[in-house]
Design a protein around this motif. Structure first.
Motif, PDB file in Angstrom:
ATOM      1  N   LYS A 146       1.081  -1.529   0.195  1.00 57.71           N
ATOM      2  CA  LYS A 146       0.164   0.633  -0.327  1.00 57.71           C
ATOM      3  C   LYS A 146       1.035   1.335  -0.428  1.00 57.71           C
ATOM      4  O   LYS A 146       2.499   1.162   1.112  1.00 57.71           O
ATOM      5  CB  LYS A 146      -0.861   0.014   1.661  1.00 57.71           C
ATOM      6  CG  LYS A 146      -2.069  -0.273   1.372  1.00 57.71           C
ATOM      7  CD  LYS A 146      -2.727  -0.706   2.214  1.00 57.71           C
ATOM      8  CE  LYS A 146      -4.443  -0.457   2.511  1.00 57.71           C
ATOM      9  NZ  LYS A 146      -5.412  -1.091   3.540  1.00 57.71           N
ATOM     10  N   ALA A 147       0.050   2.324  -1.074  1.00 57.57           N
ATOM     11  CA  ALA A 147       1.125   4.044  -0.781  1.00 57.57           C
ATOM     12  C   ALA A 147       1.138   4.272   0.699  1.00 57.57           C
ATOM     13  O   ALA A 147      -0.221   4.051   1.455  1.00 57.57           O
ATOM     14  CB  ALA A 147       0.458   4.763  -2.033  1.00 57.57           C
ATOM     15  N   GLY A 148       1.895   5.129   0.612  1.00 51.51           N
ATOM     16  CA  GLY A 148       1.848   5.705   2.237  1.00 51.51           C
ATOM     17  C   GLY A 148       1.107   7.372   1.996  1.00 51.51           C
ATOM     18  O   GLY A 148       0.221   7.622   1.401  1.00 51.51           O
ATOM     19  N   VAL A 149       0.481   7.573   3.125  1.00 51.64           N
ATOM     20  CA  VAL A 149       0.444   9.112   3.570  1.00 51.64           C
ATOM     21  C   VAL A 149       1.024   9.629   2.431  1.00 51.64           C
ATOM     22  O   VAL A 149       2.284   9.929   2.316  1.00 51.64           O
ATOM     23  CB  VAL A 149       0.050   9.475   4.398  1.00 51.64           C
ATOM     24  CG1 VAL A 149       0.017  11.579   4.582  1.00 51.64           C
ATOM     25  CG2 VAL A 149      -0.290   8.700   5.155  1.00 51.64           C
ATOM     26  N   THR A 150       0.782  10.682   1.500  1.00 49.34           N
ATOM     27  CA  THR A 150       1.095  11.390   0.306  1.00 49.34           C
ATOM     28  C   THR A 150       1.284  12.686   0.878  1.00 49.34           C
ATOM     29  O   THR A 150      -0.238  12.998   1.324  1.00 49.34           O
ATOM     30  CB  THR A 150       1.510  11.185  -1.256  1.00 49.34           C
ATOM     31  OG1 THR A 150      -0.044  11.661  -1.039  1.00 49.34           O
ATOM     32  CG2 THR A 150       2.205   9.902  -1.494  1.00 49.34           C
ATOM     33  N   GLN A 151       2.248  13.596   0.218  1.00 53.98           N
ATOM     34  CA  GLN A 151       1.352  15.432   0.991  1.00 53.98           C
ATOM     35  C   GLN A 151       2.150  16.350  -0.443  1.00 53.98           C
ATOM     36  O   GLN A 151       2.805  15.794  -1.088  1.00 53.98           O
ATOM     37  CB  GLN A 151       2.309  15.801   1.779  1.00 53.98           C
ATOM     38  CG  GLN A 151       1.291  15.569   3.164  1.00 53.98           C
ATOM     39  CD  GLN A 151       2.137  16.099   4.431  1.00 53.98           C
ATOM     40  OE1 GLN A 151       2.377  15.092   5.650  1.00 53.98           O
ATOM     41  NE2 GLN A 151       1.699  17.264   4.686  1.00 53.98           N
ATOM     42  N   THR A 152       1.458  17.395  -0.900  1.00 53.99           N
ATOM     43  CA  THR A 152       1.808  17.912  -1.371  1.00 53.99           C
ATOM     44  C   THR A 152       2.009  19.991  -1.205  1.00 53.99           C
ATOM     45  O   THR A 152       0.504  19.770  -0.571  1.00 53.99           O
ATOM     46  CB  THR A 152       1.383  17.575  -3.304  1.00 53.99           C
ATOM     47  OG1 THR A 152       0.166  17.671  -3.215  1.00 53.99           O
ATOM     48  CG2 THR A 152       2.133  16.464  -3.557  1.00 53.99           C
ATOM     49  N   PRO A 153       2.009  20.437  -2.199  1.00 55.36           N
ATOM     50  CA  PRO A 153       3.584  20.238  -2.251  1.00 55.36           C
ATOM     51  C   PRO A 153       4.540  19.872  -1.827  1.00 55.36           C
ATOM     52  O   PRO A 153       4.176  19.888  -0.385  1.00 55.36           O
ATOM     53  CB  PRO A 153       4.203  21.684  -2.844  1.00 55.36           C
ATOM     54  CG  PRO A 153       3.036  22.371  -1.948  1.00 55.36           C
ATOM     55  CD  PRO A 153       1.641  21.769  -2.135  1.00 55.36           C
ATOM     56  N   ARG A 154       6.086  19.293  -1.266  1.00 51.94           N
ATOM     57  CA  ARG A 154       6.744  19.385  -0.470  1.00 51.94           C
ATOM     58  C   ARG A 154       6.978  21.006   0.361  1.00 51.94           C
ATOM     59  O   ARG A 154       7.554  20.825   1.002  1.00 51.94           O
ATOM     60  CB  ARG A 154       8.073  18.915  -0.632  1.00 51.94           C
ATOM     61  CG  ARG A 154       7.220  16.805  -1.400  1.00 51.94           C
ATOM     62  CD  ARG A 154       7.125  15.793   0.195  1.00 51.94           C
ATOM     63  NE  ARG A 154       7.877  16.069   1.469  1.00 51.94           N
ATOM     64  CZ  ARG A 154       9.039  15.553   0.961  1.00 51.94           C
ATOM     65  NH1 ARG A 154       9.612  14.284  -0.394  1.00 51.94           N
ATOM     66  NH2 ARG A 154      10.262  15.369   2.130  1.00 51.94           N
ATOM     67  N   TYR A 155       7.552  21.492  -0.859  1.00 52.16           N
ATOM     68  CA  TYR A 155       8.129  22.859  -0.233  1.00 52.16           C
ATOM     69  C   TYR A 155       7.311  24.483  -0.885  1.00 52.16           C
ATOM     70  O   TYR A 155       6.894  24.081  -1.726  1.00 52.16           O
ATOM     71  CB  TYR A 155       9.664  22.558  -1.079  1.00 52.16           C
ATOM     72  CG  TYR A 155      10.897  22.046   0.025  1.00 52.16           C
ATOM     73  CD1 TYR A 155      10.478  20.620  -0.970  1.00 52.16           C
ATOM     74  CD2 TYR A 155      11.108  22.264   1.360  1.00 52.16           C
ATOM     75  CE1 TYR A 155      11.299  19.564  -0.532  1.00 52.16           C
ATOM     76  CE2 TYR A 155      12.249  20.815   1.479  1.00 52.16           C
ATOM     77  CZ  TYR A 155      12.457  19.895   0.331  1.00 52.16           C
ATOM     78  OH  TYR A 155      12.211  18.854   1.447  1.00 52.16           O
ATOM     79  N   LEU A 156       7.174  25.266  -0.225  1.00 53.01           N
ATOM     80  CA  LEU A 156       6.507  25.729  -0.429  1.00 53.01           C
ATOM     81  C   LEU A 156       6.902  27.132   0.308  1.00 53.01           C
ATOM     82  O   LEU A 156       7.700  27.537   1.335  1.00 53.01           O
ATOM     83  CB  LEU A 156       5.038  25.704   0.230  1.00 53.01           C
ATOM     84  CG  LEU A 156       3.692  26.701  -0.508  1.00 53.01           C
ATOM     85  CD1 LEU A 156       3.721  26.285  -2.387  1.00 53.01           C
ATOM     86  CD2 LEU A 156       2.569  26.069   0.037  1.00 53.01           C
ATOM     87  N   ILE A 157       7.389  28.414  -0.866  1.00 55.88           N
ATOM     88  CA  ILE A 157       7.419  30.069   0.010  1.00 55.88           C
ATOM     89  C   ILE A 157       6.404  31.114  -0.282  1.00 55.88           C
ATOM     90  O   ILE A 157       5.853  30.616  -2.037  1.00 55.88           O
ATOM     91  CB  ILE A 157       9.290  29.873  -0.658  1.00 55.88           C
ATOM     92  CG1 ILE A 157       9.363  29.087  -0.708  1.00 55.88           C
ATOM     93  CG2 ILE A 157       9.145  32.015  -0.726  1.00 55.88           C
ATOM     94  CD1 ILE A 157      11.664  29.440  -1.414  1.00 55.88           C
ATOM     95  N   LYS A 158       5.719  30.883   0.500  1.00 54.62           N
ATOM     96  CA  LYS A 158       4.851  32.448   0.478  1.00 54.62           C
ATOM     97  C   LYS A 158       5.238  34.005   1.045  1.00 54.62           C
ATOM     98  O   LYS A 158       6.348  34.326   1.835  1.00 54.62           O
ATOM     99  CB  LYS A 158       3.536  31.750   0.902  1.00 54.62           C
ATOM    100  CG  LYS A 158       3.347  30.604   0.551  1.00 54.62           C
ATOM    101  CD  LYS A 158       2.439  31.583  -1.060  1.00 54.62           C
ATOM    102  CE  LYS A 158       1.681  30.407  -1.826  1.00 54.62           C
ATOM    103  NZ  LYS A 158       0.801  30.423  -3.089  1.00 54.62           N
ATOM    104  N   THR A 159       4.917  34.586   0.515  1.00 53.93           N
ATOM    105  CA  THR A 159       4.623  36.177   0.807  1.00 53.93           C
ATOM    106  C   THR A 159       3.838  36.839   2.636  1.00 53.93           C
ATOM    107  O   THR A 159       2.983  35.959   2.319  1.00 53.93           O
ATOM    108  CB  THR A 159       5.194  37.361   0.508  1.00 53.93           C
ATOM    109  OG1 THR A 159       3.632  37.701  -0.350  1.00 53.93           O
ATOM    110  CG2 THR A 159       6.269  37.149  -0.105  1.00 53.93           C
ATOM    111  N   ARG A 160       3.951  37.108   3.274  1.00 48.93           N
ATOM    112  CA  ARG A 160       3.158  37.516   4.185  1.00 48.93           C
ATOM    113  C   ARG A 160       1.451  38.042   3.555  1.00 48.93           C
ATOM    114  O   ARG A 160       2.174  39.537   2.714  1.00 48.93           O
ATOM    115  CB  ARG A 160       3.743  38.999   5.563  1.00 48.93           C
ATOM    116  CG  ARG A 160       4.399  38.248   6.162  1.00 48.93           C
ATOM    117  CD  ARG A 160       5.099  39.661   7.342  1.00 48.93           C
ATOM    118  NE  ARG A 160       5.663  40.347   6.587  1.00 48.93           N
ATOM    119  CZ  ARG A 160       6.458  41.356   6.668  1.00 48.93           C
ATOM    120  NH1 ARG A 160       5.783  41.504   8.406  1.00 48.93           N
ATOM    121  NH2 ARG A 160       7.067  42.466   6.443  1.00 48.93           N
ATOM    122  N   GLY A 161       1.215  37.807   4.054  1.00 45.48           N
ATOM    123  CA  GLY A 161      -0.885  38.131   3.478  1.00 45.48           C
ATOM    124  C   GLY A 161      -1.453  37.054   2.548  1.00 45.48           C
ATOM    125  O   GLY A 161      -2.401  37.179   2.077  1.00 45.48           O
TER     126      GLY A 161
END
Lengths: 113, 117
Positions: free
Chosen positions: A1-16
């Motif tokens: 069985k496939a495990g738990v997956t999360q996307t995206p792995r990395y994210l850069i955002k700005t305030r607001g």
């Protein structure tokens, strides 16, 4: 069985800005929990969903919200991002009963500038 | 409210030796589960071992075993024959059963374990 997956792995955002993170549970699992991990506060529970309903919620402001779809996939949304929201966001899935063990995904690393 | 305390922020052990990680918790509940999770540098949290509070027998999983002292609210993890791959952050976690606690693991701050060759 496939495990738990999360996307995206990395994210850069700005305030607001706002951000949406996704979590796909192990096949057959109906419960998804979300956690925030920071060096200062450690691992803190955000909320848990089961069969598209939020069953439990931690002590986070209303800017943090989530939802679950009929296929048990879950999304977490953070609106009006603050610098302090920079963290590793982990989701975990389980079958959903009280005694069920949670299995974690690899996490999404969010950096807010 | 429940709390979990891991008093050892960092520990190190020589390969092939045995190490014990400490965990204490505070709760007025009688029905709960305790867990040890491992988080290697790659960040994937992995379940190591689980203990049901109603069971007096200590849980074991291969080289990993626990010493569960319910009256003392203590839950230590023993790793035997330590291997380099055991290097990770180890988190002790508590889950209350029933009463609106679904999906809510309460974690300690973690113990960083380094296994040295």
């Amino acid at each position: 069985k496939a495990g738990v997956t999360q996307t995206p792995r990395y994210l850069i955002k700005t305030r607001g800005q706002q951000v949406t993170l996704s979590c796909s549970p192990i096949s057959g699992h109906r419960s998804v929990s979300w956690y925030q991990q920071t060096p200062g506060q450690g691992l803190q529970f955000l909320f848990e969903y089961f069969s598209e309903t939020q069953r439990n919620k931690g002590n986070f402001p209303g800017r943090f919200s989530g939802r679950q779809f009929s296929n048990s996939r879950s999304e977490m949304n953070v609106s009006t991002l603050e610098l302090g929201d920079s963290a590793l966001y982990l989701c975990a899935s389980s079958l959903g009963g009280y005694q069920e063990t949670q299995y974690f995904g690899p996490g999404t690393r969010l950096l807010v500038l | 409210a429940q709390t979990v305390t891991q008093s050892q922020p960092e520990m190190s052990v020589q390969e092939a030796e045995t190490v014990t990680l400490s965990c204490t918790y505070d709760t007025s509940e009688n029905n709960y589960y305790l867990f040890w999770y491992k988080q290697p540098p790659s960040r994937q949290m992995i379940l190591v071992i689980r203990q049901e509070a109603y069971k007096q027998q200590n849980a074991t999983e291969n080289r990993f075993s626990v010493n569960f002292q319910k009256a003392a609210k203590s839950f230590s993890l023993k790793i035997s024959d330590s291997q380099l791959g055991d290097t990770a952050m180890y988190f002790c976690a508590f889950m209350k059963l029933y009463g609106g606690s679904q999906g809510n693991l309460i974690f300690g701050k973690g113990t960083k374990l380094s296994v040295k060759p």
